[in-house]
Design a protein around this motif. Structure first.
Motif, short mmCIF file in Angstrom:
data_model
loop_
_atom_site.label_atom_id
_atom_site.label_comp_id
_atom_site.label_asym_id
_atom_site.label_seq_id
_atom_site.Cartn_x
_atom_site.Cartn_y
_atom_site.Cartn_z
N UNK A 59 -7.18 0.91 -2.23
CA UNK A 59 -5.90 0.37 -2.72
C UNK A 59 -5.14 1.36 -3.57
N UNK A 60 -3.85 1.06 -3.66
CA UNK A 60 -2.95 1.82 -4.50
C UNK A 60 -2.23 0.79 -5.38
N UNK A 61 -2.24 1.03 -6.69
CA UNK A 61 -1.53 0.15 -7.60
C UNK A 61 -0.28 0.89 -8.06
N UNK A 62 0.86 0.24 -7.87
CA UNK A 62 2.14 0.85 -8.22
C UNK A 62 2.79 0.03 -9.32
N UNK A 102 -2.88 3.58 13.72
CA UNK A 102 -3.10 2.14 13.87
C UNK A 102 -3.25 1.41 12.55
N UNK A 103 -2.61 1.92 11.49
CA UNK A 103 -2.69 1.26 10.19
C UNK A 103 -1.30 1.08 9.60
N UNK A 104 -1.19 0.07 8.75
CA UNK A 104 0.06 -0.23 8.05
C UNK A 104 -0.25 -0.58 6.61
N UNK A 105 0.74 -0.43 5.73
CA UNK A 105 0.61 -0.86 4.35
C UNK A 105 0.87 -2.36 4.27
N UNK A 106 0.18 -3.02 3.35
CA UNK A 106 0.42 -4.44 3.09
C UNK A 106 0.29 -4.69 1.60
N UNK A 107 1.16 -5.53 1.08
CA UNK A 107 1.07 -5.91 -0.32
C UNK A 107 -0.05 -6.94 -0.46
N UNK A 108 -0.97 -6.66 -1.35
CA UNK A 108 -2.11 -7.54 -1.60
C UNK A 108 -1.87 -8.44 -2.80
N UNK A 116 3.10 5.52 -9.09
CA UNK A 116 1.71 5.19 -8.75
C UNK A 116 0.91 5.14 -10.04
N UNK A 117 0.23 4.04 -10.23
CA UNK A 117 -0.56 3.83 -11.44
C UNK A 117 -2.03 4.20 -11.20
N UNK A 121 6.84 -5.06 -12.57
CA UNK A 121 5.80 -5.53 -11.66
C UNK A 121 4.70 -4.50 -11.49
N UNK A 122 3.48 -5.00 -11.33
CA UNK A 122 2.35 -4.21 -10.86
C UNK A 122 2.06 -4.71 -9.45
N UNK A 123 2.10 -3.79 -8.49
CA UNK A 123 1.96 -4.16 -7.08
C UNK A 123 0.73 -3.45 -6.51
N UNK A 124 -0.17 -4.22 -5.94
CA UNK A 124 -1.35 -3.65 -5.29
C UNK A 124 -1.08 -3.59 -3.79
#
Length: 129
Positions: free
Chosen positions: A87-90, A52-58, A80-81, A104-107
């Motif tokens: 959270x995961x920072x990519x 019941x979870x999904x990834x979302x860009x923050x 992956x940074x 880009x840095x994407x959280x």
């Protein structure tokens, strides 16, 4: 680990000047992250249906450094940074050869299906460390 995804620039990706329209770099890096997820063995459909979870860009921090053009063969690199409990920072680059056109840095965070934030599952945190 850096994951690389080749991307060809098509006419539909360009603006009137024949260069990649700025918003399309966000589409390219989204594809890079989606393919990275597959590469590390995560199944987003299973996450959604079972957990019941999904990834979302923050958050996205983006720098436009050059211009891709019609028919260019680009490469989207994804790494992956940092990973925390929530959270995961990519870090992502779009390159043409050795030239970096976009950075880009994407959280990325996890959300429940009703839109509430939730912790990254332990198996995901372990998988990407």
């Amino acid at each position: 680990m850096i994951y690389s995804l080749p991307v060809r620039v098509y006419y539909e990706d360009t603006d009137m000047a024949g260069i990649v329209y700025y918003a399309n770099y966000l589409r390219y890096i989204e594809r890079g992250r989606s393919e990275w997820v597959r590469e590390v063995g995560l199944d987003q459909n299973v996450m959604k249906e079972r957990d019941g979870i999904v990834f979302a860009v923050r958050r996205v921090e983006a720098d436009y450094l050059g211009s891709g053009r019609l028919d260019d063969q680009l490469v989207v690199e994804t790494q992956v940074k940092a990973v925390t409990g929530v959270r995961m920072v990519m870090e992502q680059w779009v390159k043409r050869g050795e030239d970096i056109l976009f950075h880009a840095l994407v959280t990325v965070v996890c959300m429940t299906l009703d839109g509430h934030p939730t912790r990254l599952p332990a198996n995901i945190r372990q998988m990407v460390h």
